[in-house]
Enzyme design. Sequence first.
Site, PDB file in Angstrom:
ATOM      1  N   LYS A   8      65.562  79.358  19.250  1.00 43.94           N
ATOM      2  CA  LYS A   8      66.159  79.694  17.955  1.00 43.94           C
ATOM      3  C   LYS A   8      67.308  78.740  17.648  1.00 43.94           C
ATOM      4  O   LYS A   8      67.440  78.249  16.526  1.00 43.94           O
ATOM      5  CB  LYS A   8      66.633  81.159  17.955  1.00 43.94           C
TER       6      LYS A   8
ATOM      7  N   GLN B  38      69.557  89.803  20.488  1.00 46.59           N
ATOM      8  CA  GLN B  38      68.301  89.516  21.184  1.00 46.59           C
ATOM      9  C   GLN B  38      67.889  90.730  22.033  1.00 46.59           C
ATOM     10  O   GLN B  38      68.670  91.223  22.835  1.00 46.59           O
ATOM     11  CB  GLN B  38      68.481  88.270  22.078  1.00 46.59           C
TER      12      GLN B  38
ATOM     13  N   ASP C  24      66.839  89.847  11.507  1.00 46.11           N
ATOM     14  CA  ASP C  24      65.661  90.235  12.298  1.00 46.11           C
ATOM     15  C   ASP C  24      64.861  91.315  11.569  1.00 46.11           C
ATOM     16  O   ASP C  24      63.699  91.565  11.901  1.00 46.11           O
ATOM     17  CB  ASP C  24      66.102  90.787  13.667  1.00 46.11           C
TER      18      ASP C  24
END
Length: 293
Positions: free
Chosen positions: A52, A96, A119
Site C-alpha cells: 500500500k 490494517q 477501507d
Amino acid sequence: MQLLDGKRLAKEIKAEIKAEVDQLLRQGRRAPALAVIMVGDNPASATYVRNKMRSCEQVGFRSVDIHLPEDTAQDELLRVVDELNSDPEIDGFIVQLPLPVHLDEQLIIEHIRPEKDVDGFHPMNLGRTLLGLPAFNPATPKGIVEMLRRYQIDTEGKHVVIAGRSNIVGKPLAAMLVQKASGANATVTVCHSRTKDLANITLQADILVAAIGKPEFITVDMVKPGAVVVDVGINSVPDASRKSGYRLVGDVDFESVSKKASWISPVPGGVGQMTVVALLENTLLAYKKQIYK
Ligand code: NAD
C-alpha cells in the site's frame, strides 16, 4: 481462456491517478494523504502494508505508516484513531486487519470517522453501499467491480455466484452487484460454509467469485464451460522449490479451471492488485470530498 490481468489494469489505473495528482500539484495543492495503522508484526499484514505504501508513492500520494507494538492497549489505539480523525492533512486512513486478539476490531472500526474510512468497513459506509448511495465501497469488491467493468464483462442479468460471505468481500460484493445500476443488475447467489451441494450452485454461475480462503478449492468440475472466474483467495502453500519455501495460490485450481473458463483472474496478479488500486481511488475521493460533501 483470457486473463483478467489485475497487474496490467492496476498499472493503467495508477497512471491515471498519478496524472490527476500531478495536475493538483501543478495547481499548488497538496498531495492526497493516506495513513495506515498496523498493530503488531503479522508478516502477511506487513507485506500488504508495504504494498500500500509503495503504491501511494507510485501515484504521488503522501503516505504515513503508523506501526504500533503488539501489546498496544485499546485506549492507546483509539487515541491514535482520534488523532487521525481530526488531522486536516490526512484524507483517509485504515487500520490494517487482523488486529491482535486483545483489541476489539469492530469497536475500533466504528471509531473511524466515515468521511475518512477509505477501507469502507464502517457501518455507515457498508450501509450506504447496501443502499446504493455514494460511499467508500470496501476495496476488494470495488476492485472486482472495476476489473469486470474495464474488461467489459457485462453483469446485467447474469447469475453471479459468490463463494464466501465475509464482511469485507462476499457480503459487500453481493450488495454492489445486485444494485439497479450499470455495472451491476446481476442475479446474485451467496454461498458459505453451510451451503449444501456447493458444486450444484457454482455450476450455474455465469460469473463465479471465489472468496473462501482454501487453496485451489474450486475445481474444474464445479465450473460451467465459458464462465468468468474471479479468484479472490490468497493462500500460501509450502513449496520447497522456492527460496521463500512457499508460494501463493488462489481459491481456484487455476491449472484446470483456466481451460474451461472464458475469463479468469490469476493469483498473484489478479484481485489483490485491484484491491490496492481501489484503496487509492477511495483516498482520492476522500481528498476531493466527493462522497461526503
Ligand atoms: P474469511 O476468511 O473471513 O471467510 C471465509 C468465507 O468462506 C466464509 O464466509 C465462509 O462461510 C466461506 N467458506 C468456508 N468454507 C466454505 C465452503 N466449503 N464452501 C463455501 N464457502 C465456504 O473470508 P475473506 O476475508 O473474504 O477471505 C477469503 C479469501 O480471500 C482469503 O484467502 C483471503 O486471504 C483472501 N482475500 C484476498 C483479498 C485480495 O485483495 N485479493 C482481500 C481480502 C481477502
